[in-house]
Write a protein that holds these residues in place. Structure first.
Motif, PDB file in Angstrom:
ATOM      1  N   GLN A  39     134.350  98.391 -10.620  1.00  0.00           N
ATOM      2  CA  GLN A  39     133.741  98.876  -9.381  1.00  0.00           C
ATOM      3  C   GLN A  39     132.743  99.970  -9.706  1.00  0.00           C
ATOM      4  O   GLN A  39     133.017 100.868 -10.507  1.00  0.00           O
ATOM      5  CB  GLN A  39     134.806  99.417  -8.430  1.00  0.00           C
ATOM      6  CG  GLN A  39     134.267  99.797  -7.059  1.00  0.00           C
ATOM      7  CD  GLN A  39     135.374 100.135  -6.095  1.00  0.00           C
ATOM      8  OE1 GLN A  39     136.407 100.694  -6.452  1.00  0.00           O
ATOM      9  NE2 GLN A  39     135.179  99.794  -4.822  1.00  0.00           N
ATOM     10  N   THR A  40     131.583  99.886  -9.092  1.00  0.00           N
ATOM     11  CA  THR A  40     130.562 100.912  -9.262  1.00  0.00           C
ATOM     12  C   THR A  40     130.167 101.431  -7.888  1.00  0.00           C
ATOM     13  O   THR A  40     129.933 100.650  -6.970  1.00  0.00           O
ATOM     14  CB  THR A  40     129.326 100.359  -9.967  1.00  0.00           C
ATOM     15  OG1 THR A  40     128.835  99.238  -9.217  1.00  0.00           O
ATOM     16  CG2 THR A  40     129.654  99.899 -11.368  1.00  0.00           C
ATOM     17  N   GLY A  41     130.109 102.733  -7.760  1.00  0.00           N
ATOM     18  CA  GLY A  41     129.721 103.358  -6.498  1.00  0.00           C
ATOM     19  C   GLY A  41     130.562 102.839  -5.347  1.00  0.00           C
ATOM     20  O   GLY A  41     131.763 102.724  -5.453  1.00  0.00           O
ATOM     21  N   MET A  82     136.396  95.288 -24.986  1.00  0.00           N
ATOM     22  CA  MET A  82     135.004  95.264 -24.549  1.00  0.00           C
ATOM     23  C   MET A  82     134.108  95.618 -25.727  1.00  0.00           C
ATOM     24  O   MET A  82     134.183  96.744 -26.250  1.00  0.00           O
ATOM     25  CB  MET A  82     134.794  96.247 -23.398  1.00  0.00           C
ATOM     26  CG  MET A  82     135.739  96.018 -22.220  1.00  0.00           C
ATOM     27  SD  MET A  82     135.353  97.048 -20.788  1.00  0.00           S
ATOM     28  CE  MET A  82     135.733  98.665 -21.463  1.00  0.00           C
ATOM     29  N   ASN A  83     133.294  94.675 -26.148  1.00  0.00           N
ATOM     30  CA  ASN A  83     132.374  94.875 -27.268  1.00  0.00           C
ATOM     31  C   ASN A  83     130.934  94.825 -26.782  1.00  0.00           C
ATOM     32  O   ASN A  83     130.647  94.275 -25.717  1.00  0.00           O
ATOM     33  CB  ASN A  83     132.597  93.799 -28.327  1.00  0.00           C
ATOM     34  CG  ASN A  83     133.987  93.848 -28.933  1.00  0.00           C
ATOM     35  OD1 ASN A  83     134.598  94.916 -29.053  1.00  0.00           O
ATOM     36  ND2 ASN A  83     134.488  92.687 -29.323  1.00  0.00           N
ATOM     37  N   ASN A  84     130.051  95.384 -27.586  1.00  0.00           N
ATOM     38  CA  ASN A  84     128.623  95.400 -27.263  1.00  0.00           C
ATOM     39  C   ASN A  84     128.403  95.873 -25.828  1.00  0.00           C
ATOM     40  O   ASN A  84     127.686  95.238 -25.043  1.00  0.00           O
ATOM     41  CB  ASN A  84     128.008  94.015 -27.462  1.00  0.00           C
ATOM     42  CG  ASN A  84     126.499  94.035 -27.396  1.00  0.00           C
ATOM     43  OD1 ASN A  84     125.861  95.081 -27.590  1.00  0.00           O
ATOM     44  ND2 ASN A  84     125.900  92.892 -27.119  1.00  0.00           N
ATOM     45  N   LEU A  85     128.985  96.990 -25.501  1.00  0.00           N
ATOM     46  CA  LEU A  85     128.880  97.524 -24.146  1.00  0.00           C
ATOM     47  C   LEU A  85     127.444  97.908 -23.822  1.00  0.00           C
ATOM     48  O   LEU A  85     126.703  98.402 -24.685  1.00  0.00           O
ATOM     49  CB  LEU A  85     129.806  98.724 -23.980  1.00  0.00           C
ATOM     50  CG  LEU A  85     131.287  98.364 -23.790  1.00  0.00           C
ATOM     51  CD1 LEU A  85     132.182  99.531 -24.155  1.00  0.00           C
ATOM     52  CD2 LEU A  85     131.537  97.913 -22.362  1.00  0.00           C
ATOM     53  N   GLN A  86     127.083  97.678 -22.578  1.00  0.00           N
ATOM     54  CA  GLN A  86     125.740  97.973 -22.085  1.00  0.00           C
ATOM     55  C   GLN A  86     125.828  98.903 -20.875  1.00  0.00           C
ATOM     56  O   GLN A  86     126.877  98.966 -20.220  1.00  0.00           O
ATOM     57  CB  GLN A  86     125.030  96.680 -21.721  1.00  0.00           C
ATOM     58  CG  GLN A  86     124.873  95.709 -22.881  1.00  0.00           C
ATOM     59  CD  GLN A  86     124.085  96.298 -24.036  1.00  0.00           C
ATOM     60  OE1 GLN A  86     123.044  96.947 -23.835  1.00  0.00           O
ATOM     61  NE2 GLN A  86     124.578  96.103 -25.257  1.00  0.00           N
ATOM     62  N   PRO A  87     124.738  99.608 -20.566  1.00  0.00           N
ATOM     63  CA  PRO A  87     124.776 100.544 -19.429  1.00  0.00           C
ATOM     64  C   PRO A  87     125.256  99.915 -18.115  1.00  0.00           C
ATOM     65  O   PRO A  87     125.940 100.590 -17.334  1.00  0.00           O
ATOM     66  CB  PRO A  87     123.330 101.024 -19.333  1.00  0.00           C
ATOM     67  CG  PRO A  87     122.841 100.971 -20.746  1.00  0.00           C
ATOM     68  CD  PRO A  87     123.485  99.722 -21.334  1.00  0.00           C
ATOM     69  N   ASP A  88     124.941  98.665 -17.881  1.00  0.00           N
ATOM     70  CA  ASP A  88     125.382  98.073 -16.606  1.00  0.00           C
ATOM     71  C   ASP A  88     126.847  97.650 -16.635  1.00  0.00           C
ATOM     72  O   ASP A  88     127.335  97.067 -15.660  1.00  0.00           O
ATOM     73  CB  ASP A  88     124.482  96.926 -16.162  1.00  0.00           C
ATOM     74  CG  ASP A  88     124.465  95.771 -17.121  1.00  0.00           C
ATOM     75  OD1 ASP A  88     123.755  94.790 -16.845  1.00  0.00           O
ATOM     76  OD2 ASP A  88     125.149  95.844 -18.153  1.00  0.00           O
ATOM     77  N   THR A  90     128.973 100.050 -16.980  1.00  0.00           N
ATOM     78  CA  THR A  90     129.538 101.296 -16.466  1.00  0.00           C
ATOM     79  C   THR A  90     130.244 101.073 -15.139  1.00  0.00           C
ATOM     80  O   THR A  90     129.772 100.318 -14.286  1.00  0.00           O
ATOM     81  CB  THR A  90     128.414 102.342 -16.303  1.00  0.00           C
ATOM     82  OG1 THR A  90     127.917 102.682 -17.600  1.00  0.00           O
ATOM     83  CG2 THR A  90     128.921 103.601 -15.618  1.00  0.00           C
ATOM     84  N   GLY A  91     131.375 101.753 -14.968  1.00  0.00           N
ATOM     85  CA  GLY A  91     132.105 101.659 -13.719  1.00  0.00           C
ATOM     86  C   GLY A  91     133.554 102.062 -13.907  1.00  0.00           C
ATOM     87  O   GLY A  91     133.966 102.436 -15.009  1.00  0.00           O
ATOM     88  N   THR A 123     140.362 103.268 -14.588  1.00  0.00           N
ATOM     89  CA  THR A 123     139.944 104.095 -15.710  1.00  0.00           C
ATOM     90  C   THR A 123     138.420 104.001 -15.820  1.00  0.00           C
ATOM     91  O   THR A 123     137.852 102.912 -15.709  1.00  0.00           O
ATOM     92  CB  THR A 123     140.642 103.652 -17.018  1.00  0.00           C
ATOM     93  OG1 THR A 123     140.291 104.543 -18.080  1.00  0.00           O
ATOM     94  CG2 THR A 123     140.292 102.226 -17.420  1.00  0.00           C
ATOM     95  N   GLN A 124     137.774 105.147 -16.014  1.00  0.00           N
ATOM     96  CA  GLN A 124     136.319 105.212 -15.999  1.00  0.00           C
ATOM     97  C   GLN A 124     135.737 104.789 -17.343  1.00  0.00           C
ATOM     98  O   GLN A 124     136.185 105.261 -18.402  1.00  0.00           O
ATOM     99  CB  GLN A 124     135.853 106.632 -15.680  1.00  0.00           C
ATOM    100  CG  GLN A 124     134.350 106.847 -15.742  1.00  0.00           C
ATOM    101  CD  GLN A 124     133.608 106.168 -14.610  1.00  0.00           C
ATOM    102  OE1 GLN A 124     134.017 106.248 -13.461  1.00  0.00           O
ATOM    103  NE2 GLN A 124     132.499 105.506 -14.928  1.00  0.00           N
ATOM    104  N   VAL A 125     134.740 103.936 -17.292  1.00  0.00           N
ATOM    105  CA  VAL A 125     133.975 103.545 -18.477  1.00  0.00           C
ATOM    106  C   VAL A 125     132.513 103.904 -18.211  1.00  0.00           C
ATOM    107  O   VAL A 125     131.944 103.488 -17.207  1.00  0.00           O
ATOM    108  CB  VAL A 125     134.105 102.035 -18.751  1.00  0.00           C
ATOM    109  CG1 VAL A 125     133.138 101.606 -19.847  1.00  0.00           C
ATOM    110  CG2 VAL A 125     135.545 101.690 -19.128  1.00  0.00           C
ATOM    111  N   THR A 126     131.948 104.671 -19.127  1.00  0.00           N
ATOM    112  CA  THR A 126     130.549 105.082 -18.992  1.00  0.00           C
ATOM    113  C   THR A 126     129.807 104.704 -20.267  1.00  0.00           C
ATOM    114  O   THR A 126     130.220 105.069 -21.367  1.00  0.00           O
ATOM    115  CB  THR A 126     130.432 106.589 -18.761  1.00  0.00           C
ATOM    116  OG1 THR A 126     131.167 106.950 -17.592  1.00  0.00           O
ATOM    117  CG2 THR A 126     128.969 106.994 -18.572  1.00  0.00           C
ATOM    118  N   VAL A 127     128.725 103.954 -20.102  1.00  0.00           N
ATOM    119  CA  VAL A 127     127.919 103.516 -21.238  1.00  0.00           C
ATOM    120  C   VAL A 127     126.515 104.083 -21.062  1.00  0.00           C
ATOM    121  O   VAL A 127     125.797 103.720 -20.134  1.00  0.00           O
ATOM    122  CB  VAL A 127     127.854 101.987 -21.343  1.00  0.00           C
ATOM    123  CG1 VAL A 127     127.131 101.580 -22.624  1.00  0.00           C
ATOM    124  CG2 VAL A 127     129.252 101.382 -21.303  1.00  0.00           C
TER     125      VAL A 127
END
Length: 129
Positions: A39-41, A82-88, A90-91, A123-127
């Motif tokens: 979930q984002t925002g 989760m591999n090769n994480l990208q900014p999108d 994030t959530g 749990t928050q994931v930020t890339v």
């Protein structure tokens, strides 16, 4: 009903990896479907990966080849590698369980979140670079 506790989130740079864990208070095979959502925002939670009771897994198209859902029944734990994480990516990532979504209903869809019966706190994931 099962209680779920997620861990493993954090901040990583693009291309990095994380492994999320979800510890359940009951054996995972007491549920029909386990899943990870993001979930984002203020947006609706979207399904990222699912696992049926028999071990059948599915992943959203945007994460196929990068994210893997798995479980350790001895530890009552569901994972999301989760591999090769990208900014999108994030959530906030949530673990969820359903007693109702059997077989093919345990699939990546816009309605899956409505069929889940129990949720972790996330749990928050930020890339970001």
């Amino acid at each position: 009903q099962v209680q779920l506790v997620e861990s493993g989130g954090g901040s990583v740079q693009p291309g990095g990896s994380l492994r999320l864990s979800c510890v359940a208070s009951e054996p995972l095979d007491t549920t029909e479907c386990m899943a990870w959502f993001r979930q984002t925002g203020g947006t609706e939670r979207e399904a990222v990966a699912t696992m049926e009771k028999d071990g059948t897994t599915r992943a959203a198209r945007r994460v196929k080849g990068r994210f893997t859902i798995s479980r350790d029944n001895a530890k009552n734990t569901l994972y999301l590698q989760m591999n090769n994480l990208q900014p999108d990516d994030t959530g906030v990532y949530y673990c969820a369980a359903s007693y109702r979504m059997r077989g093919g209903y345990c699939s990546i869809s816009g309605t899956l979140h409505g069929g889940m019966d129990r949720w972790g706190r996330g749990t928050q994931v930020t890339v970001s670079s």
